[in-house]
Design a protein around this motif. Structure first.
Motif, PDB file in Angstrom:
ATOM      1  N   ARG A 244       4.422   3.748  20.331  1.00  0.00           N
ATOM      2  CA  ARG A 244       3.167   3.286  21.574  1.00  0.00           C
ATOM      3  C   ARG A 244       2.036   3.486  20.887  1.00  0.00           C
ATOM      4  N   ALA A 245       1.471   4.636  20.119  1.00  0.00           N
ATOM      5  CA  ALA A 245       0.116   4.490  19.399  1.00  0.00           C
ATOM      6  C   ALA A 245      -0.033   3.720  18.734  1.00  0.00           C
ATOM      7  N   LEU A 246       0.681   3.196  17.699  1.00  0.00           N
ATOM      8  CA  LEU A 246       0.877   1.825  16.799  1.00  0.00           C
ATOM      9  C   LEU A 246       0.486   0.588  17.520  1.00  0.00           C
ATOM     10  N   MET A 247       1.074   0.238  18.901  1.00  0.00           N
ATOM     11  CA  MET A 247       0.795  -0.760  19.582  1.00  0.00           C
ATOM     12  C   MET A 247      -0.632  -1.016  20.344  1.00  0.00           C
ATOM     13  N   ILE A 248      -0.715  -0.020  20.808  1.00  0.00           N
ATOM     14  CA  ILE A 248      -2.087   0.558  21.199  1.00  0.00           C
ATOM     15  C   ILE A 248      -3.001   0.447  20.726  1.00  0.00           C
ATOM     16  N   LEU A 265      -4.002   2.525   9.545  1.00  0.00           N
ATOM     17  CA  LEU A 265      -2.262   3.135   9.269  1.00  0.00           C
ATOM     18  C   LEU A 265      -2.381   2.545   8.397  1.00  0.00           C
ATOM     19  N   SER A 266      -1.523   3.897   7.137  1.00  0.00           N
ATOM     20  CA  SER A 266      -0.384   3.117   6.300  1.00  0.00           C
ATOM     21  C   SER A 266       0.303   2.742   5.993  1.00  0.00           C
ATOM     22  N   ASP A 267       1.081   2.155   5.050  1.00  0.00           N
ATOM     23  CA  ASP A 267       1.729   0.927   4.602  1.00  0.00           C
ATOM     24  C   ASP A 267       3.264   1.167   5.266  1.00  0.00           C
ATOM     25  N   ARG A 268       3.565   2.709   5.531  1.00  0.00           N
ATOM     26  CA  ARG A 268       4.764   3.262   7.288  1.00  0.00           C
ATOM     27  C   ARG A 268       3.738   2.636   8.088  1.00  0.00           C
ATOM     28  N   GLY A 269       2.820   2.904   8.764  1.00  0.00           N
ATOM     29  CA  GLY A 269       2.422   2.680   9.845  1.00  0.00           C
ATOM     30  C   GLY A 269       2.720   1.572   9.651  1.00  0.00           C
ATOM     31  N   VAL A 272       6.710  -0.298  10.527  1.00  0.00           N
ATOM     32  CA  VAL A 272       6.805   0.101  11.849  1.00  0.00           C
ATOM     33  C   VAL A 272       6.493  -0.840  13.017  1.00  0.00           C
ATOM     34  N   LEU A 273       5.186  -1.000  12.753  1.00  0.00           N
ATOM     35  CA  LEU A 273       4.394  -2.101  13.707  1.00  0.00           C
ATOM     36  C   LEU A 273       5.051  -3.708  13.373  1.00  0.00           C
ATOM     37  N   GLY A 296       2.042  11.580  11.717  1.00  0.00           N
ATOM     38  CA  GLY A 296       0.798  11.630  10.470  1.00  0.00           C
ATOM     39  C   GLY A 296       1.282  10.460   8.960  1.00  0.00           C
ATOM     40  N   GLN A 297       2.962  10.424   8.982  1.00  0.00           N
ATOM     41  CA  GLN A 297       2.821   9.272   7.718  1.00  0.00           C
ATOM     42  C   GLN A 297       2.237   8.258   8.331  1.00  0.00           C
ATOM     43  N   LEU A 298       2.429   7.270   9.377  1.00  0.00           N
ATOM     44  CA  LEU A 298       1.932   6.666   9.557  1.00  0.00           C
ATOM     45  C   LEU A 298       0.728   6.665   9.998  1.00  0.00           C
ATOM     46  N   PHE A 299      -0.246   7.254   9.649  1.00  0.00           N
ATOM     47  CA  PHE A 299      -2.027   7.280   9.588  1.00  0.00           C
ATOM     48  C   PHE A 299      -1.983   7.224   7.566  1.00  0.00           C
ATOM     49  N   ALA A 300      -3.611   6.240   7.715  1.00  0.00           N
ATOM     50  CA  ALA A 300      -3.838   6.889   5.910  1.00  0.00           C
ATOM     51  C   ALA A 300      -4.982   7.589   6.422  1.00  0.00           C
ATOM     52  N   LYS A 301      -5.805   7.376   7.079  1.00  0.00           N
ATOM     53  CA  LYS A 301      -7.054   7.888   7.598  1.00  0.00           C
ATOM     54  C   LYS A 301      -6.432   8.536   9.022  1.00  0.00           C
TER      55      LYS A 301
END
Length: 389
Positions: A244-248, A265-269, A272-273, A296-301
């Motif tokens: 949901r956070a990614l979709m927002i 987002l990170s590459d992993r994020g 998933v998106l 945290g793995q879904l974010f680059a910063k």
């Protein structure tokens, strides 16, 4: 313009078939580039086949209708209208405009097109209960899920407009619908109907809005996202919150591309998106990809830019003043999708803003069992605020 496709396609057979029906609408000229009609204008409608009706619906309609996007731009949305058995009361069927929960972000993932997504949230029985009480039900898809256009997940104003405009569109197709309406919604649908209730007086003043019911409404997640979007965060989060956070952020990025929201987002994020945006299982694949994994793995910063944070609050934060009619918030005590403290905080914020709001708690209810557990209270609230006859 009402443009009826030559071939009827049962909505629940497949998402592909349902979108083929909507493609017939596009062939008749409904597109984002078309000169805008008034919000609430029905661009296309057809009666629902018996197999497409929910229990206790005597008849219904599939609509594509004009509405307004997050930034005030003309958009279209899809949705269904369901009518109860019998003859309408004087003045027409009173309407419950229903906002559905999270179903995905890809076009075709609207519950109206997929048989209720196996009805994980118990939403079909909830709508059938309204029909049994003698109300018509208007069920919006929101912009982009059931008709062409961009879906901006949890974009408050866009959701609110769609929830109001389907009532207008339904009344233009079937004169047996009343102008009197109650708004009701679950999860992101609770978020949508709260925005609709705040917008109604200025946006749809001809509607007689009596009250709003918000079941476990999405609220107070904007600060949570900024607090937990650190790459070093090594703990998993409650079910569904990661995707949901990614979709927002993806939705925010569509409304304000200059903010580059998905750059956080990170590459992993991003992977998933992309799964969520592909429509694979309408979120099942994306949820499975992050189950038990650190957020945290879904974010680059971290999400720390003041301009982005301000835009996020404008995009999603539930208004606390200016509502038309009373609000009833309903919340499960063991909800891990929209946890109890967020709704308690929302109730405090509403009361501080002078809003006529009340909160009902159900200690043993989860996000998925709240609707049936709250049914007696919601039936009484409906009968008090908008009698069906």
């Amino acid at each position: 313009m009402i443009c009826v496709p030559k071939r009827k396609v049962p909505l629940r057979h497949t998402v592909v078939a349902a979108l083929a029906a909507l493609g017939s609408v596009l062939a008749c000229g409904v597109s984002a580039a078309q000169p805008p009609s008034a919000p609430g204008a029905a661009e296309w409608s057809r009666p629902l086949d018996r197999s497409d009706l929910i229990p206790l619906a005597a008849k219904g309609y599939r609509l594509v209708y004009r509405t307004t996007g997050q930034n005030g731009e003309p958009q279209v949305s899809g949705g269904n209208i369901y009518l109860p058995e019998g003859a309408p009361p004087p003045g027409g069927w009173r309407v419950v405009s229903w906002g559905h929960g999270t179903s995905g972000i890809a076009q075709g993932c609207a519950p109206n097109l997929t048989g209720g997504m196996a009805d994980t949230f118990n939403e079909i029985p909830q709508m059938s209960t309204y029909l049994a009480q003698g109300y018509a039900v208007a069920a919006s898809d929101y912009i982009g899920l059931g008709a062409p256009g961009p879906y901006e997940y949890l974009a408050g104003r866009a959701e609110g407009h769609a929830v109001l405009d389907i009532v207008r569109a339904g009344r233009s197709v079937d004169p047996e619908l009343s102008e009197s309406v109650v708004l009701a919604g679950h999860s992101i649908g609770g978020h949508a109907v709260l925005f609709a209730a705040r917008l109604a007086a200025d946006y749809a003043p001809e509607l007689d809005l009596r009250a709003t019911l918000a079941f476990a409404p999405t609220s107070n997640v904007e600060d949570l996202i900024t607090a937990i979007s650190r790459p070093e965060l090594a703990v998993p989060l409650p079910e569904g919150l990661q995707v949901r956070a990614l979709m927002i952020l993806a939705g925010l990025g569509r409304t304000q591309p200059d903010l580059h929201a998905t750059d956080y987002l990170s590459d992993r994020g991003r992977q998933v998106l992309a799964l969520a945006e592909s429509g694979a299982g309408c979120l099942k694949s994306a949820d499975a990809a992050v189950a038990g994994q650190p957020f945290g793995q879904l974010f680059a910063k971290p999400v720390a830019d003041p301009a982005l944070i301000a835009a996020l609050r404008d995009y999603i934060a539930v208004p606390t003043t200016g509502y038309q009619g009373p609000l009833l918030l309903l919340q499960g005590g063991v909800d891990t999708v929209q946890p109890l403290p967020t709704t308690v905080l929302l109730q405090q914020q509403l009361q501080q803003g002078g809003t006529d709001s009340r909160l009902r708690l159900y200690p043993s209810a989860t996000h998925f069992t709240l609707l049936p557990q709250a049914r007696a209270d919601t039936e009484a609230f409906l009968a008090q605020t908008l009698p069906s006859r």
